[in-house]
Design an enzyme around this catalytic site. Structure first.
Site, mmCIF file in Angstrom:
data_model
loop_
_atom_site.group_PDB
_atom_site.id
_atom_site.type_symbol
_atom_site.label_atom_id
_atom_site.label_comp_id
_atom_site.label_asym_id
_atom_site.label_seq_id
_atom_site.Cartn_x
_atom_site.Cartn_y
_atom_site.Cartn_z
ATOM 1 N N SER A 139 83.060 75.312 -7.973
ATOM 2 C CA SER A 139 83.137 74.487 -6.760
ATOM 3 C C SER A 139 83.705 73.131 -7.159
ATOM 4 O O SER A 139 83.660 72.767 -8.348
ATOM 5 C CB SER A 139 81.722 74.297 -6.191
ATOM 6 O OG SER A 139 81.690 73.282 -5.214
ATOM 7 N N TYR A 152 72.517 72.751 -6.823
ATOM 8 C CA TYR A 152 73.868 73.315 -6.666
ATOM 9 C C TYR A 152 74.851 72.646 -7.628
ATOM 10 O O TYR A 152 75.622 73.309 -8.324
ATOM 11 C CB TYR A 152 74.310 73.123 -5.211
ATOM 12 C CG TYR A 152 75.589 73.840 -4.831
ATOM 13 C CD1 TYR A 152 75.577 75.187 -4.464
ATOM 14 C CD2 TYR A 152 76.811 73.171 -4.820
ATOM 15 C CE1 TYR A 152 76.747 75.841 -4.097
ATOM 16 C CE2 TYR A 152 77.983 73.818 -4.464
ATOM 17 C CZ TYR A 152 77.947 75.163 -4.096
ATOM 18 O OH TYR A 152 79.109 75.813 -3.740
HETATM 19 P P1 NAD Z 1 78.660 83.324 1.703
HETATM 20 O O1 NAD Z 1 77.245 83.051 2.058
HETATM 21 O O2 NAD Z 1 79.607 83.792 2.755
HETATM 22 O O3 NAD Z 1 78.724 84.362 0.493
HETATM 23 C C1 NAD Z 1 77.751 84.376 -0.528
HETATM 24 C C2 NAD Z 1 77.671 85.802 -1.022
HETATM 25 O O4 NAD Z 1 76.666 85.865 -2.033
HETATM 26 C C3 NAD Z 1 77.267 86.772 0.086
HETATM 27 O O5 NAD Z 1 77.988 87.964 -0.062
HETATM 28 C C4 NAD Z 1 75.779 86.989 -0.183
HETATM 29 O O6 NAD Z 1 75.336 88.246 0.266
HETATM 30 C C5 NAD Z 1 75.789 86.916 -1.697
HETATM 31 N N1 NAD Z 1 74.468 86.659 -2.259
HETATM 32 C C6 NAD Z 1 73.583 85.672 -1.949
HETATM 33 N N2 NAD Z 1 72.453 85.827 -2.676
HETATM 34 C C7 NAD Z 1 72.644 86.932 -3.452
HETATM 35 C C8 NAD Z 1 71.841 87.608 -4.400
HETATM 36 N N3 NAD Z 1 70.604 87.200 -4.689
HETATM 37 N N4 NAD Z 1 72.359 88.710 -4.993
HETATM 38 C C9 NAD Z 1 73.593 89.154 -4.700
HETATM 39 N N5 NAD Z 1 74.385 88.551 -3.798
HETATM 40 C C10 NAD Z 1 73.919 87.446 -3.194
HETATM 41 O O7 NAD Z 1 79.200 81.991 0.998
HETATM 42 P P2 NAD Z 1 80.641 81.614 0.429
HETATM 43 O O8 NAD Z 1 80.968 80.335 1.057
HETATM 44 O O9 NAD Z 1 81.592 82.745 0.514
HETATM 45 O O10 NAD Z 1 80.270 81.323 -1.113
HETATM 46 C C11 NAD Z 1 80.699 82.144 -2.182
HETATM 47 C C12 NAD Z 1 80.764 81.329 -3.458
HETATM 48 O O11 NAD Z 1 81.719 80.287 -3.305
HETATM 49 C C13 NAD Z 1 79.447 80.640 -3.830
HETATM 50 O O12 NAD Z 1 79.255 80.673 -5.230
HETATM 51 C C14 NAD Z 1 79.667 79.219 -3.345
HETATM 52 O O13 NAD Z 1 78.889 78.301 -4.068
HETATM 53 C C15 NAD Z 1 81.140 79.048 -3.643
HETATM 54 N N6 NAD Z 1 81.783 77.965 -2.881
HETATM 55 C C16 NAD Z 1 81.854 78.000 -1.513
HETATM 56 C C17 NAD Z 1 82.479 76.947 -0.836
HETATM 57 C C18 NAD Z 1 82.619 76.926 0.678
HETATM 58 O O14 NAD Z 1 83.039 75.904 1.225
HETATM 59 N N7 NAD Z 1 82.328 77.981 1.382
HETATM 60 C C19 NAD Z 1 83.014 75.882 -1.563
HETATM 61 C C20 NAD Z 1 82.922 75.889 -2.953
HETATM 62 C C21 NAD Z 1 82.308 76.951 -3.604
#
Ligand code: NAD
Length: 257
Positions: A139, A152
Protein backbone atom coordinates in the site's frame (compact mmCIF):
# COMPACT_ATOMS: atom_id res chain seq x y z
CA UNK A 1 2.88 -11.67 -22.70
CA UNK A 2 1.77 -15.26 -22.17
CA UNK A 3 1.62 -16.89 -18.78
CA UNK A 4 0.22 -20.11 -20.27
CA UNK A 5 1.22 -23.11 -18.21
CA UNK A 6 1.87 -21.06 -15.07
CA UNK A 7 -0.33 -21.29 -11.98
CA UNK A 8 -1.07 -18.20 -9.91
CA UNK A 9 -2.34 -18.31 -6.33
CA UNK A 10 -3.93 -15.04 -5.22
CA UNK A 11 -4.88 -14.76 -1.55
CA UNK A 12 -8.07 -12.86 -0.69
CA UNK A 13 -9.29 -12.91 -4.28
CA UNK A 14 -13.08 -13.22 -4.16
CA UNK A 15 -13.40 -9.42 -4.36
CA UNK A 16 -11.63 -6.14 -5.06
CA UNK A 17 -7.95 -5.96 -6.00
CA UNK A 18 -7.30 -9.70 -5.63
CA UNK A 19 -10.14 -10.53 -8.02
CA UNK A 20 -8.95 -7.85 -10.47
CA UNK A 21 -5.38 -9.16 -10.38
CA UNK A 22 -6.68 -12.73 -10.88
CA UNK A 23 -8.64 -11.62 -13.98
CA UNK A 24 -5.60 -9.95 -15.55
CA UNK A 25 -3.34 -12.96 -14.83
CA UNK A 26 -6.02 -15.28 -16.29
CA UNK A 27 -6.32 -13.00 -19.34
CA UNK A 28 -2.55 -13.45 -19.78
CA UNK A 29 -3.09 -17.23 -19.77
CA UNK A 30 -2.24 -18.28 -16.20
CA UNK A 31 -4.26 -20.92 -14.40
CA UNK A 32 -5.71 -19.41 -11.25
CA UNK A 33 -6.33 -20.36 -7.64
CA UNK A 34 -8.81 -18.01 -5.99
CA UNK A 35 -9.04 -17.84 -2.19
CA UNK A 36 -10.86 -16.38 0.74
CA UNK A 37 -11.96 -17.52 4.19
CA UNK A 38 -15.53 -18.22 3.01
CA UNK A 39 -16.71 -21.28 1.08
CA UNK A 40 -19.95 -20.30 -0.64
CA UNK A 41 -21.66 -21.18 -3.91
CA UNK A 42 -20.86 -17.66 -5.07
CA UNK A 43 -17.14 -18.23 -4.44
CA UNK A 44 -17.13 -21.36 -6.64
CA UNK A 45 -19.34 -19.68 -9.27
CA UNK A 46 -16.76 -16.88 -9.47
CA UNK A 47 -14.11 -19.49 -10.33
CA UNK A 48 -16.33 -21.18 -12.94
CA UNK A 49 -17.18 -17.81 -14.58
CA UNK A 50 -13.50 -16.78 -14.70
CA UNK A 51 -12.50 -20.12 -16.24
CA UNK A 52 -15.19 -19.72 -18.95
CA UNK A 53 -14.26 -16.09 -19.64
CA UNK A 54 -10.51 -16.65 -20.07
CA UNK A 55 -10.28 -20.33 -21.10
CA UNK A 56 -7.97 -21.27 -18.22
CA UNK A 57 -8.31 -23.52 -15.18
CA UNK A 58 -9.64 -21.69 -12.13
CA UNK A 59 -10.08 -23.28 -8.72
CA UNK A 60 -11.43 -21.76 -5.52
CA UNK A 61 -9.70 -22.94 -2.32
CA UNK A 62 -11.02 -21.86 1.07
CA UNK A 63 -8.31 -20.94 3.60
CA UNK A 64 -8.27 -18.42 6.44
CA UNK A 65 -5.23 -16.17 6.02
CA UNK A 66 -5.33 -15.25 9.72
CA UNK A 67 -4.12 -18.82 10.46
CA UNK A 68 -0.58 -19.89 9.59
CA UNK A 69 -1.55 -23.54 9.03
CA UNK A 70 -4.33 -22.51 6.59
CA UNK A 71 -1.86 -20.31 4.66
CA UNK A 72 0.52 -23.24 4.20
CA UNK A 73 -2.36 -25.63 3.40
CA UNK A 74 -3.53 -23.27 0.62
CA UNK A 75 -0.18 -23.61 -1.16
CA UNK A 76 -0.13 -27.37 -0.60
CA UNK A 77 -3.68 -27.79 -1.97
CA UNK A 78 -2.85 -25.58 -4.97
CA UNK A 79 -0.25 -28.22 -5.93
CA UNK A 80 1.72 -25.80 -8.10
CA UNK A 81 2.34 -22.15 -7.30
CA UNK A 82 4.48 -20.34 -9.89
CA UNK A 83 3.04 -16.91 -9.13
CA UNK A 84 2.10 -16.02 -5.56
CA UNK A 85 0.13 -12.83 -4.98
CA UNK A 86 -0.19 -12.01 -1.29
CA UNK A 87 -3.22 -9.74 -1.35
CA UNK A 88 -5.57 -10.64 1.54
CA UNK A 89 -5.98 -7.68 3.82
CA UNK A 90 -8.28 -5.95 6.28
CA UNK A 91 -8.36 -2.46 7.80
CA UNK A 92 -9.37 -0.95 11.13
CA UNK A 93 -9.10 2.70 12.10
CA UNK A 94 -8.78 4.03 15.69
CA UNK A 95 -6.38 6.10 17.80
CA UNK A 96 -3.66 3.85 19.21
CA UNK A 97 -4.86 4.20 22.84
CA UNK A 98 -8.26 2.87 21.78
CA UNK A 99 -7.05 0.36 19.19
CA UNK A 100 -8.42 -3.09 20.21
CA UNK A 101 -5.56 -5.59 20.69
CA UNK A 102 -7.59 -8.24 18.86
CA UNK A 103 -7.81 -5.97 15.78
CA UNK A 104 -4.04 -5.34 15.93
CA UNK A 105 -3.42 -9.12 16.03
CA UNK A 106 -5.85 -9.82 13.17
CA UNK A 107 -4.35 -7.14 10.91
CA UNK A 108 -0.77 -8.28 11.56
CA UNK A 109 -1.81 -11.91 10.95
CA UNK A 110 -3.79 -11.34 7.73
CA UNK A 111 -1.87 -8.42 6.19
CA UNK A 112 1.67 -9.53 7.13
CA UNK A 113 2.19 -12.98 8.69
CA UNK A 114 0.11 -14.74 5.99
CA UNK A 115 2.70 -13.66 3.40
CA UNK A 116 5.48 -15.16 5.54
CA UNK A 117 3.67 -18.51 5.65
CA UNK A 118 2.60 -18.66 1.97
CA UNK A 119 6.05 -17.55 0.79
CA UNK A 120 7.82 -20.14 2.94
CA UNK A 121 5.47 -22.83 1.60
CA UNK A 122 5.68 -21.74 -2.06
CA UNK A 123 9.45 -21.20 -2.42
CA UNK A 124 10.60 -24.86 -2.50
CA UNK A 125 8.34 -25.54 -5.51
CA UNK A 126 9.47 -22.35 -7.27
CA UNK A 127 13.12 -23.33 -6.75
CA UNK A 128 12.42 -26.86 -8.02
CA UNK A 129 10.68 -25.54 -11.16
CA UNK A 130 13.33 -22.84 -11.65
CA UNK A 131 10.89 -19.95 -11.94
CA UNK A 132 8.81 -17.90 -9.56
CA UNK A 133 7.17 -14.55 -9.01
CA UNK A 134 6.08 -13.31 -5.59
CA UNK A 135 4.00 -10.16 -5.62
CA UNK A 136 2.96 -8.60 -2.34
CA UNK A 137 0.08 -6.15 -2.45
CA UNK A 138 1.33 -3.58 0.06
CA UNK A 139 0.00 0.00 0.00
CA UNK A 140 1.05 3.63 -0.08
CA UNK A 141 0.86 2.95 3.66
CA UNK A 142 3.86 0.64 3.22
CA UNK A 143 5.91 3.74 2.46
CA UNK A 144 4.18 6.50 4.41
CA UNK A 145 1.85 6.74 7.40
CA UNK A 146 -1.57 8.12 8.31
CA UNK A 147 -2.92 8.65 11.81
CA UNK A 148 -5.27 6.05 13.33
CA UNK A 149 -4.02 3.21 11.11
CA UNK A 150 -1.24 1.90 13.40
CA UNK A 151 -1.70 -1.82 12.69
CA UNK A 152 -2.28 -1.36 8.96
CA UNK A 153 0.73 0.94 8.50
CA UNK A 154 2.94 -1.35 10.61
CA UNK A 155 1.82 -4.44 8.65
CA UNK A 156 2.29 -2.72 5.27
CA UNK A 157 5.76 -1.40 6.20
CA UNK A 158 6.48 -4.94 7.44
CA UNK A 159 5.51 -6.52 4.13
CA UNK A 160 7.84 -4.12 2.29
CA UNK A 161 10.65 -5.35 4.57
CA UNK A 162 9.66 -8.98 3.98
CA UNK A 163 9.68 -8.31 0.22
CA UNK A 164 13.29 -7.06 0.35
CA UNK A 165 14.45 -10.01 2.48
CA UNK A 166 12.80 -12.63 0.25
CA UNK A 167 14.33 -10.91 -2.81
CA UNK A 168 17.82 -11.19 -1.29
CA UNK A 169 17.31 -14.82 -0.34
CA UNK A 170 16.19 -15.66 -3.92
CA UNK A 171 18.47 -13.23 -5.77
CA UNK A 172 20.56 -15.86 -7.57
CA UNK A 173 17.50 -17.97 -8.49
CA UNK A 174 15.08 -17.11 -11.34
CA UNK A 175 12.61 -15.92 -8.74
CA UNK A 176 11.64 -12.32 -7.99
CA UNK A 177 9.77 -10.76 -5.08
CA UNK A 178 8.30 -7.27 -5.28
CA UNK A 179 5.60 -5.19 -3.63
CA UNK A 180 2.93 -3.18 -5.42
CA UNK A 181 1.92 -0.12 -3.41
CA UNK A 182 -1.54 1.11 -4.44
CA UNK A 183 -2.99 4.42 -3.41
CA UNK A 184 -6.80 4.56 -3.13
CA UNK A 185 -8.46 1.97 -5.37
CA UNK A 186 -12.21 1.97 -5.99
CA UNK A 187 -13.01 -1.52 -4.67
CA UNK A 188 -16.38 -2.54 -3.14
CA UNK A 189 -14.75 -1.91 0.26
CA UNK A 190 -13.98 1.72 -0.62
CA UNK A 191 -17.26 2.24 -2.53
CA UNK A 192 -19.16 1.21 0.63
CA UNK A 193 -17.50 4.03 2.61
CA UNK A 194 -18.74 6.76 0.25
CA UNK A 195 -22.39 7.14 1.47
CA UNK A 196 -21.36 7.47 5.16
CA UNK A 197 -18.59 9.91 4.30
CA UNK A 198 -21.07 11.98 2.26
CA UNK A 199 -23.33 12.21 5.33
CA UNK A 200 -20.46 12.90 7.74
CA UNK A 201 -19.09 15.81 5.68
CA UNK A 202 -22.43 16.89 4.15
CA UNK A 203 -20.86 16.73 0.70
CA UNK A 204 -21.95 15.25 -2.63
CA UNK A 205 -20.29 12.10 -3.99
CA UNK A 206 -17.83 13.88 -6.30
CA UNK A 207 -16.68 16.30 -3.58
CA UNK A 208 -16.22 13.48 -1.04
CA UNK A 209 -14.13 11.53 -3.56
CA UNK A 210 -11.98 14.53 -4.55
CA UNK A 211 -11.60 16.41 -1.25
CA UNK A 212 -11.76 13.63 1.35
CA UNK A 213 -10.85 10.25 -0.12
CA UNK A 214 -8.36 11.45 -2.71
CA UNK A 215 -7.05 14.36 -0.59
CA UNK A 216 -3.54 12.82 -0.69
CA UNK A 217 -3.75 11.41 -4.22
CA UNK A 218 -2.53 14.23 -6.52
CA UNK A 219 -4.03 12.71 -9.70
CA UNK A 220 -7.48 13.00 -8.04
CA UNK A 221 -8.35 9.69 -9.61
CA UNK A 222 -8.68 6.24 -8.07
CA UNK A 223 -6.29 3.55 -9.26
CA UNK A 224 -8.22 0.66 -10.82
CA UNK A 225 -8.02 -3.07 -10.17
CA UNK A 226 -7.23 -3.53 -13.88
CA UNK A 227 -4.19 -1.23 -13.55
CA UNK A 228 -2.97 -3.23 -10.54
CA UNK A 229 -3.53 -6.47 -12.44
CA UNK A 230 -1.59 -5.05 -15.39
CA UNK A 231 1.29 -4.18 -13.04
CA UNK A 232 1.27 -7.74 -11.70
CA UNK A 233 1.34 -9.15 -15.27
CA UNK A 234 4.32 -6.86 -16.03
CA UNK A 235 6.16 -8.16 -12.93
CA UNK A 236 5.65 -11.69 -14.31
CA UNK A 237 7.10 -10.76 -17.72
CA UNK A 238 10.65 -11.37 -18.96
CA UNK A 239 11.19 -7.60 -18.98
CA UNK A 240 10.88 -7.64 -15.17
CA UNK A 241 13.41 -10.43 -14.58
CA UNK A 242 15.90 -8.06 -12.91
CA UNK A 243 13.26 -6.19 -10.92
CA UNK A 244 13.35 -7.67 -7.43
CA UNK A 245 13.20 -6.44 -3.85
CA UNK A 246 11.52 -3.19 -4.76
CA UNK A 247 8.20 -1.38 -4.53
CA UNK A 248 6.11 -0.14 -7.45
CA UNK A 249 3.72 2.64 -6.49
CA UNK A 250 0.40 2.84 -8.32
CA UNK A 251 -0.84 5.82 -6.34
CA UNK A 252 -1.44 8.81 -8.62
CA UNK A 253 1.59 10.59 -7.11
CA UNK A 254 0.71 10.15 -3.40
CA UNK A 255 4.24 9.15 -2.34
CA UNK A 256 5.83 11.93 -4.45
CA UNK A 257 4.31 14.53 -2.14
P1 NAD B 1 -11.47 -6.17 -0.29
O1 NAD B 1 -12.11 -6.17 1.05
O2 NAD B 1 -12.31 -5.97 -1.50
O3 NAD B 1 -10.63 -7.51 -0.49
C1 NAD B 1 -9.96 -8.13 0.58
C2 NAD B 1 -9.92 -9.61 0.25
O4 NAD B 1 -9.28 -10.28 1.34
C3 NAD B 1 -11.32 -10.20 0.11
O5 NAD B 1 -11.32 -11.13 -0.93
C4 NAD B 1 -11.54 -10.88 1.46
O6 NAD B 1 -12.42 -11.97 1.37
C5 NAD B 1 -10.12 -11.34 1.73
N1 NAD B 1 -9.89 -11.66 3.14
C6 NAD B 1 -10.14 -10.89 4.24
N2 NAD B 1 -9.82 -11.59 5.36
C7 NAD B 1 -9.36 -12.80 4.94
C8 NAD B 1 -8.90 -13.95 5.62
N3 NAD B 1 -8.85 -14.01 6.95
N4 NAD B 1 -8.52 -15.01 4.87
C9 NAD B 1 -8.57 -14.98 3.53
N5 NAD B 1 -9.02 -13.92 2.84
C10 NAD B 1 -9.40 -12.84 3.54
O7 NAD B 1 -10.31 -5.07 -0.22
P2 NAD B 1 -9.28 -4.55 -1.33
O8 NAD B 1 -9.42 -3.10 -1.31
O9 NAD B 1 -9.42 -5.29 -2.61
O10 NAD B 1 -7.88 -4.93 -0.62
C11 NAD B 1 -7.01 -5.93 -1.11
C12 NAD B 1 -5.59 -5.62 -0.68
O11 NAD B 1 -5.18 -4.38 -1.24
C13 NAD B 1 -5.41 -5.48 0.83
O12 NAD B 1 -4.19 -6.05 1.24
C14 NAD B 1 -5.41 -3.98 1.03
O13 NAD B 1 -4.70 -3.61 2.18
C15 NAD B 1 -4.68 -3.54 -0.23
N6 NAD B 1 -4.91 -2.13 -0.59
C16 NAD B 1 -6.16 -1.66 -0.90
C17 NAD B 1 -6.32 -0.32 -1.24
C18 NAD B 1 -7.67 0.27 -1.62
O14 NAD B 1 -7.78 1.49 -1.75
N7 NAD B 1 -8.69 -0.51 -1.83
C19 NAD B 1 -5.21 0.53 -1.25
C20 NAD B 1 -3.96 0.01 -0.93
C21 NAD B 1 -3.82 -1.33 -0.61
Amino acid sequence: MSLAGKTAVITGSNSGIGLGVAHELAKAGANIVLNSFTDTEADHALAADMAREHGVTVRYIQADMSKGDDCRALIEKAGTCDILVNNAGIQFVAPIEEFPAAKWDAIIAINLSSAFHTTAAALPGMRARDWGRIINIASAHGLTASPYKSAYVAAKHGIVGLTKTVALETATAPITCNAICPGYVLTPLVEAQIPDTMKEYDMDRETVIREVMLARQPSKEFATVEQLGGTAVFLCSDAATQITGTTISVDGGWTAL
